[in-house]
Design an enzyme around this catalytic site. Structure first.
Site, PDB file in Angstrom:
ATOM      1  CE  LYS A 201      -2.748   1.500   3.678  1.00 48.64           C
ATOM      2  NZ  LYS A 201      -4.054   1.615   4.341  1.00 48.64           N
TER       3      LYS A 201
HETATM    4  C1  R5P Z   1      -2.818   4.590   8.320  1.00 48.91           C
HETATM    5  O1  R5P Z   1      -1.755   4.407   8.738  1.00 48.91           O
HETATM    6  C2  R5P Z   1      -3.774   3.539   8.186  1.00 48.91           C
HETATM    7  O2  R5P Z   1      -3.083   2.363   8.050  1.00 48.91           O
HETATM    8  C3  R5P Z   1      -4.773   3.661   7.074  1.00 48.91           C
HETATM    9  O3  R5P Z   1      -5.233   2.382   6.803  1.00 48.91           O
HETATM   10  C4  R5P Z   1      -4.270   4.243   5.782  1.00 48.91           C
HETATM   11  O4  R5P Z   1      -3.640   5.451   5.978  1.00 48.91           O
HETATM   12  C5  R5P Z   1      -5.392   4.389   4.749  1.00 48.91           C
HETATM   13  O5  R5P Z   1      -6.331   5.250   5.153  1.00 48.91           O
HETATM   14  P1  R5P Z   1      -6.504   6.694   4.512  1.00 48.91           P
HETATM   15  O6  R5P Z   1      -7.180   6.455   3.186  1.00 48.91           O
HETATM   16  O7  R5P Z   1      -7.361   7.402   5.482  1.00 48.91           O
HETATM   17  O8  R5P Z   1      -5.152   7.307   4.311  1.00 48.91           O
END
Ligand code: R5P
Length: 294
Positions: A201
């Site tokens: 990710k």
């Molecule tokens: C952040 O560290 C979390 O793991 C979230 O899952 C990630 O940031 C994704 O969420 P967002 O779309 O709010 O950035």
């Protein structure tokens, strides 16, 4: 005694057994259990996924939009492919009758009051198996203060998961001091993949994102990042997919929207329906207006 098999057409002696059985980038040499879990995360029809990220509480407590996950988030789950959360939320809030695949947050330690890269593995593989998860998620802080330990944490989680067929999603975390550009994300995502992550990710960048996906030998999904206007978030999701991402793992841009259900469906239309951002935005607005009675 059962009747012995008769030789006949049903053996298809002239038809070679199908060789290529898996669709996902970089995953064809994995074992069956790994592939099966990945095929529950990434839709085999298009190789893409819409993950709903609601794990933010693991370091920042009751984040805006996640104060009451039972009330505000559970209605979004039917339109997600995957729920990404902590084991605490899974056990306390998510009904076990929910059959969506779960990607579980498996790292933690510091809160927003401390140095965030100071993470550890925060969950045993035994508990991941007990919960029936489809993958683990762990933060990797390339360039961060505890870079090396976070990378080794990831490799340990990969090793533990390999024993039981549970894939690892590495999350490239960006410290406040680090510049978010393609060069950085090529470095961070490639390190994660080289050291065993099954998918990664990362964040979308306006310039050169296609080089990030091209250089990473496993699938990439994008985080949404900070809340932005809905149309901008949809354009970002569209561009990421167009430039090689295999989906999204999105949180705040969905659950902090004025119509979380509308955004969830709009993001889904882009990822799986190849919808253009403007059309997806129309869908979001239609759903939002229905709810408010406009
Ligand atoms: C952040 O560290 C979390 O793991 C979230 O899952 C990630 O940031 C994704 O969420 P967002 O779309 O709010 O950035």
């Amino acid at each position: 005694m059962p009747e012995a098999d008769k030789e006949g057409k049903s053996y298809y002696v002239d038809v070679p057994q199908k060789g290529k059985l898996f669709f996902l980038k970089g995953s064809s040499e994995l074992d069956w259990g790994m592939k099966n879990r990945l095929a529950r995360i990434f839709n085999p029809r298009d190789g893409r996924t819409v993950m709903l990220a609601i794990d933010h509480g693991y370091f920042q407590g009751p984040t805006s939009g996640l104060e009451r996950i039972d009330v505000s988030i559970m209605p979004l789950v039917p339109d997600a492919d995957v729920v990404m959360c902590t084991r605490g939320i899974l056990r306390t809030i998510v009904p076990p009758s929910v059959t969506k695949p779960v990607v579980i947050r498996a790292s933690g330690g510091p809160s927003i009051l401390k140095e965030l890269s100071d993470e550890q593995i925060a969950m045993d593989m035994e508990d991941c198996i007990r919960l029936g998860v489809c993958a683990t998620a762990i933060q990797v802080f390339i360039g961060g203060q505890f870079e090396s330990r976070s990378v080794v944490n990831m490799t340990r989680l990969v090793d533990a998961g390999l024993r039981y067929g549970i894939p690892t999603m590495a999350v490239t975390a960006v410290g406040r001091e680090l510049e978010r550009n393609a060069k950085y994300f090529r470095l961070a995502t490639r390190i994660c993949a080289e050291l065993g992550a099954h998918y990664v990710k990362t964040y979308y960048v306006e310039e050169g994102f296609d080089t990030v996906t091209a250089a990473c030998p496993v699938p990439i999904v994008i985080a949404g990042g900070k809340k932005r206007p809905e149309l901008d978030a949809l354009k970002m999701a569209y561009n990421a997919i167009d430039q090689g991402a295999a989906g999204v793992d999105m949180g705040r841009n969905i659950f902090q929207s004025d119509s979380p259900v509308g955004m969830m469906k709009a993001v889904r239309a882009i990822v799986h329906g190849k919808e253009k951002p403007d059309k997806a935005y129309d869908l979001y607005q239609t759903i939002k207006n229905k709810k408010t009675g406009n």
